[in-house]
Design an enzyme around this catalytic site. Structure first.
Site, PDB file in Angstrom:
ATOM      1  CB  THR A  46      -0.902   0.034   1.253  1.00  0.00           C
ATOM      2  OG1 THR A  46      -1.502   1.326   1.362  1.00  0.00           O
ATOM      3  CG2 THR A  46      -0.127  -0.236   2.531  1.00  0.00           C
ATOM      4  CG  ASP A  47      -0.785   5.196  -1.076  1.00  0.00           C
ATOM      5  OD1 ASP A  47      -1.443   4.631  -0.173  1.00  0.00           O
ATOM      6  OD2 ASP A  47      -1.201   6.204  -1.685  1.00  0.00           O
ATOM      7  CD  GLU A  48      -3.190   3.875   4.605  1.00  0.00           C
ATOM      8  OE1 GLU A  48      -2.906   3.941   5.813  1.00  0.00           O
ATOM      9  OE2 GLU A  48      -4.330   3.705   4.172  1.00  0.00           O
TER      10      GLU A  48
ATOM     11  CE1 TYR B 184      -3.359  -2.452   5.794  1.00  0.00           C
ATOM     12  CE2 TYR B 184      -3.136  -0.092   5.487  1.00  0.00           C
ATOM     13  CZ  TYR B 184      -3.323  -1.353   4.954  1.00  0.00           C
ATOM     14  OH  TYR B 184      -3.458  -1.517   3.597  1.00  0.00           O
TER      15      TYR B 184
ATOM     16  CE  LYS C 206      -0.260  -4.393   2.900  1.00  0.00           C
ATOM     17  NZ  LYS C 206      -0.817  -5.680   2.409  1.00  0.00           N
TER      18      LYS C 206
END
Ligand SMILES: NC(=O)c1ccc[n+]([C@@H]2O[C@H](COP(=O)([O-])OP(=O)(O)OC[C@H]3O[C@@H](n4cnc5c(N)ncnc54)[C@H](O)[C@@H]3O)[C@@H](O)[C@H]2O)c1
Length: 255
Positions: A113-115, A134, A138
């Site tokens: 994810t770009d998070e 979270y 990742k």
């Protein structure tokens, strides 16, 4: 043959529609639903990526050339309440798949994810600045993917999509949650001042891009998948209200 882990979830079910008759392996947690796949040809196996022995029997039976991993715990708020399931599925689950890639030599497409970049404007070379359990889980999984490519020569790469929108998303996420609450006449929670800017991409575009990368992607590389559509959360909620034809009751809550 292509194997989609977590194919009964939001992006995984869009991926299942993009490929020809793939095998879907999914634990059917609260976020995964068989109904997400009713209108698409596929083979379904109920299973957990944490159950490495069972996953291995499925890989031995179907001998996939490519394995896509969408199986994850994905809700930031839940990760703040309890990080453990995120560490288990997102980190240990990924390492299980990498171990199987080592033994069975399939190509592994790891969905991140770009998070992992945090709030900064980022390209693939940007430092990782996860800001929730979270995104930390990742980012950790991504490090294992890169380590397995380097150490064991596993054929794997990472994709980092931005925020996805489209059909079949579980209604704990911003767009479906806001819409359903508005239609029910309930308050719509807005985190902070709602001016956080997010990049959005349609889930079918994400699936199409990941499908094309399955052939072209290079081992050890990271591919960001931005949508190029920037909007604040307030703008998104206002747009939904306008389309739904309702006057939303916004409730500002601590971010
Ligand atoms: N939705 C987004 O906007 C977005 C953006 C960027 C990246 N991602 C990433 O894309 C991937 C898919 O996200 P999503 O939004 O489709 O998630 P989702 O929560 O809708 O679906 C996750 C799926 O994984 C399955 N699953 C969960 N734990 C499992 C386990 N231990 N074993 C087997 N299956 C399991 C669930 O049953 C569900 O079908 C995730 O890795 C997520 O981090 C999502």
């Amino acid at each position: 043959m292509r194997l989609i882990l977590g194919g009964a979830g939001f992006i995984g079910s869009a991926m299942t529609r993009t490929l020809h008759n793939p095998v879907v392996y999914d634990a059917l947690t609260y976020a995964g639903r068989r109904e997400n796949l009713t209108d698409v040809e596929h083979v379904f196996v109920k299973g957990d990526i944490l159950d490495i022995r069972f996953l291995e029997t499925v890989i031995e039976e179907y001998r996939p050339e490519v394995v896509f991993n969408f199986a994850a715990q994905t809700h930031v708020d839940r990760s703040i309440a309890d990080p453990q399931p995120f560490i288990q599925t997102n980190v240990q689950g990924t390492v299980n798949i990498l171990e199987l890639a080592r033994r069975h030599h399939f190509r592994y497409v790891h969905v991140s994810t770009d998070e992992v970049y945090g709030e900064q404007e980022a390209d693939e070379a940007s430092p990782l600045r996860p800001s929730s359990p979270y995104s930390a889980s990742k980012a950790s999984a991504d490090m294992f993917v890169l380590a397995y490519v380097r150490t064991y020569g596993v054929d794997a790469f990472i994709v980092r999509p931005s925020n996805n929108y489209g059909p079949r998303q579980f209604p704990e996420k911003l767009i479906p949650k806001s819409l359903l609450r508005m239609l029910a006449g309930k308050e719509v929670p807005i985190y902070g001042d709602g001016k956080q800017v997010r990049d959005w991409i349609h889930v079918e575009d994400t699936a199409r891009i990941i499908a094309s990368l399955a052939d072209k992607g290079e081992a050890g590389r990271v591919y960001n998948i931005p949508g190029g559509q920037l909007a604040t959360n307030i703008e998104i909620v206002s747009a939904i209200a306008e389309i739904a034809g309702v006057e939303p009751k916004l409730k500002f809550v601590a971010d």
